[in-house]
Design an enzyme around this catalytic site. Structure first.
Site, PDB file in Angstrom:
ATOM      1  N   TYR A   1     -15.540  -4.110   6.440  1.00 19.17           N
ATOM      2  CA  TYR A   1     -13.751  -4.269   6.424  1.00 19.17           C
ATOM      3  C   TYR A   1     -13.337  -4.444   7.792  1.00 19.17           C
ATOM      4  O   TYR A   1     -12.564  -4.306   7.895  1.00 19.17           O
ATOM      5  CB  TYR A   1     -14.430  -2.551   6.040  1.00 19.17           C
TER       6      TYR A   1
ATOM      7  N   ARG B   1     -15.407  17.802  -3.768  1.00 18.98           N
ATOM      8  CA  ARG B   1     -16.702  18.869  -3.938  1.00 18.98           C
ATOM      9  C   ARG B   1     -16.411  20.073  -4.011  1.00 18.98           C
ATOM     10  O   ARG B   1     -17.506  20.817  -4.779  1.00 18.98           O
ATOM     11  CB  ARG B   1     -17.480  17.689  -2.957  1.00 18.98           C
TER      12      ARG B   1
ATOM     13  N   ILE C   1      -7.649   9.656   8.738  1.00 16.41           N
ATOM     14  CA  ILE C   1      -6.565  10.317   8.175  1.00 16.41           C
ATOM     15  C   ILE C   1      -6.547  10.653   7.122  1.00 16.41           C
ATOM     16  O   ILE C   1      -7.126  10.517   6.671  1.00 16.41           O
ATOM     17  CB  ILE C   1      -5.511   9.044   7.761  1.00 16.41           C
TER      18      ILE C   1
ATOM     19  N   ARG D   1     -15.365  13.097  15.057  1.00 19.49           N
ATOM     20  CA  ARG D   1     -14.245  12.903  14.398  1.00 19.49           C
ATOM     21  C   ARG D   1     -13.420  12.607  15.477  1.00 19.49           C
ATOM     22  O   ARG D   1     -12.599  14.463  15.015  1.00 19.49           O
ATOM     23  CB  ARG D   1     -14.471  12.695  12.768  1.00 19.49           C
TER      24      ARG D   1
ATOM     25  N   GLY E   1      -0.122   4.768  -1.457  1.00 17.01           N
ATOM     26  CA  GLY E   1      -1.698   5.010  -1.098  1.00 17.01           C
ATOM     27  C   GLY E   1      -1.748   6.644  -0.447  1.00 17.01           C
ATOM     28  O   GLY E   1      -0.003   7.090  -0.131  1.00 17.01           O
ATOM     29  N   LEU E   2      -1.999   7.106   0.483  1.00 21.28           N
ATOM     30  CA  LEU E   2      -2.353   8.523   1.848  1.00 21.28           C
ATOM     31  C   LEU E   2      -1.523   8.243   2.543  1.00 21.28           C
ATOM     32  O   LEU E   2      -0.349   8.773   2.539  1.00 21.28           O
ATOM     33  CB  LEU E   2      -3.838   8.668   1.687  1.00 21.28           C
ATOM     34  N   VAL E   3      -1.336   6.956   3.386  1.00 24.09           N
ATOM     35  CA  VAL E   3      -0.129   6.532   4.374  1.00 24.09           C
ATOM     36  C   VAL E   3       0.910   6.645   3.710  1.00 24.09           C
ATOM     37  O   VAL E   3       2.272   6.642   4.630  1.00 24.09           O
ATOM     38  CB  VAL E   3      -0.774   5.352   5.471  1.00 24.09           C
TER      39      VAL E   3
ATOM     40  N   GLY F   1       0.944  -1.336   0.242  1.00 24.76           N
ATOM     41  CA  GLY F   1      -0.325   0.262  -0.231  1.00 24.76           C
ATOM     42  C   GLY F   1       0.479   1.169   0.163  1.00 24.76           C
ATOM     43  O   GLY F   1       0.673   2.519   0.160  1.00 24.76           O
TER      44      GLY F   1
ATOM     45  N   LYS G   1     -10.058  -6.416   9.353  1.00 23.82           N
ATOM     46  CA  LYS G   1      -9.451  -6.097  10.374  1.00 23.82           C
ATOM     47  C   LYS G   1      -9.042  -6.258  11.126  1.00 23.82           C
ATOM     48  O   LYS G   1      -8.043  -6.317  12.044  1.00 23.82           O
ATOM     49  CB  LYS G   1      -9.618  -4.477  10.639  1.00 23.82           C
TER      50      LYS G   1
END
Ligand code: NAP
Ligand code: GDP
Length: 322
Positions: A137, A188, A167, A216, A12-14, A9, A141
């Site tokens: 999910y 958006r 995140i 959050r 990706g973002l992380v 991964g 996990k």
């Protein structure tokens, strides 16, 4: 001893945040390999084995997963369950067969029981059913934690996991049908500002999905990358550790929209579309364990990190995943 670290991964973002941190800090010349799905489909065992044979990692940071926001999860629980079960089983078993000395996998605060007491802590992962919107999910996990315990029992390997809160940051996934709330709103709002140049911005209306009331905790991807590096190097428990900002830093979804609007200098109106789902009301997590083990860590300021993330999106619009 120098390490060879495979980051699944890694695109990706992380993964990209970790790459940024490693470029700044990799003083001891460890070898890092950031793998994306082009390097192999980790739902397929032969691809997973080929990747490990090529990289020969001593350590793994396992980030690869089918990932998405509330609406993507609500529509695809079966895929989230099956793909993540497959990826996790392939990666952990192959790491075990390769004799990797440490694997750090990624859970999430959204996998905790829906009906619970607050704040949530690391002991509660398996306490009761997760929120119905993302049960696929969540159960996939949660099983990583079970697998980690079984590998430890088998041969004492430190396969462990971190539990990040929500995140955000540069290189997020902005695809509207997939995205989490922050990249979704950034995309958006950018569209709203840039389309229909004939309408004055003051007359434009930005829609927050849901009531805007859910709470959050958000961690900046760069902060998470620093903490994951610390976990790789120094955290030696199989038990998971929550990597989250403080409970007092929790914000409402409406406040997130306002921060993004300020970052864009958006002059229009913000309304809540209460027809759309809210998902879990809150999942307030305690970072007490982290604070005890790493008392000196300073989290980035939320508003400044939102500004950075919006700036990154505007500057990298052409290459952003959208
Ligand atoms: P992301 O931006 O969506 O990146 C997902 C990564 O996984 C990408 O590098 C992707 O590769 C790779 N990947 C997906 N399916 C794959 C497959 N079948 N084979 C090989 N690689 C595959 O996700 P992220 O936000 O960085 O998430 C990283 C980890 O943090 C995940 O384990 C996620 O569950 C966890 N997490 C995320 C959040 C959040 O708010 N984002 C919160 C808590 C925990 P390509 O780019 O090549 O497709
Ligand atoms: P979660 O934290 O796992 O629930 O996932 P998200 O990051 O998708 O956040 C979902 C919360 O943000 C829900 O309360 C949604 O109603 C709200 N929300 C508001 N606007 C958006 C948006 O544009 N995209 C997403 N994914 N959620 C939004």
């Amino acid at each position: 001893m120098s390490k060879t670290v495979l980051v699944t991964g890694g695109t990706g973002l992380v993964g990209k945040a970790l790459e940024t941190i490693i470029k700044e800090k990799n003083a001891n010349q460890d070898i890092w390999y950031f793998a994306g799905s082009k390097d192999g489909d980790l739902t397929i065992l032969s691809d997973t084995k080929a990747l490990f044979d090529k990289v020969k990692p001593t350590h793994v940071i396992h980030l690869a997963a089918m990932v998405g926001g509330l609406f993507h999860n609500m529509n695809n629980n079966l895929d989230f369950l099956r793909k993540n079960l497959q990826i996790n089983d392939n990666v952990l078993q192959t790491a075990f067969e390769h004799g990797c000395v440490k694997v750090v996998s990624c859970l999430s605060t959204c996998i905790f029981p829906d009906k619970t007491t607050y704040p949530i802590d690391e002991t509660m992962v398996h306490n009761g059913p997760p929120h119905n919107s993302n049960f696929g999910y969540s159960y996939a996990k949660r099983l990583i934690d079970v697998q980690n315990r079984a590998y430890f029992e088998k041969n004492g390997s430190i396969f462990t996991s971190v539990i990040p809160c929500n995140i955000f940051g540069p290189n997020d996934n902005y695809k509207p049908e997939v995205s989490h709330v922050i990249p979704g709103m950034i995309y958006r709002m950018h569209q709203l500002i840039n389309e229909d140049k004939d309408t004055k911005e003051e007359e434009k209306v930005f829609s927050v999905f849901g009531s805007g009331k859910p709470l959050r905790q958000f961690i900046y991807s760069i902060d998470l990358a620093k903490l994951m590096l610390w976990v790789l190097e120094e955290y030696d428990q199989v038990d998971p550790i929550i990597l989250s900002v403080d409970e007092s830093d929790e914000v409402t979804i409406a406040q997130v929209a306002e921060a993004i609007a300020r970052a864009f200098n958006f002059k229009g109106k913000i309304v809540c579309d209460t027809i759309k789902a809210d998902g879990q009301y809150k999942k307030t997590a305690s970072n007490k364990k982290l604070r005890q083990l790493k008392p000196d860590f300073k989290f980035s300021n939320f508003e400044e990190s939102i500004n950075e993330s919006v700036k990154w999106f505007i500057e990298n619009y052409e290459i952003a995943r959208k």
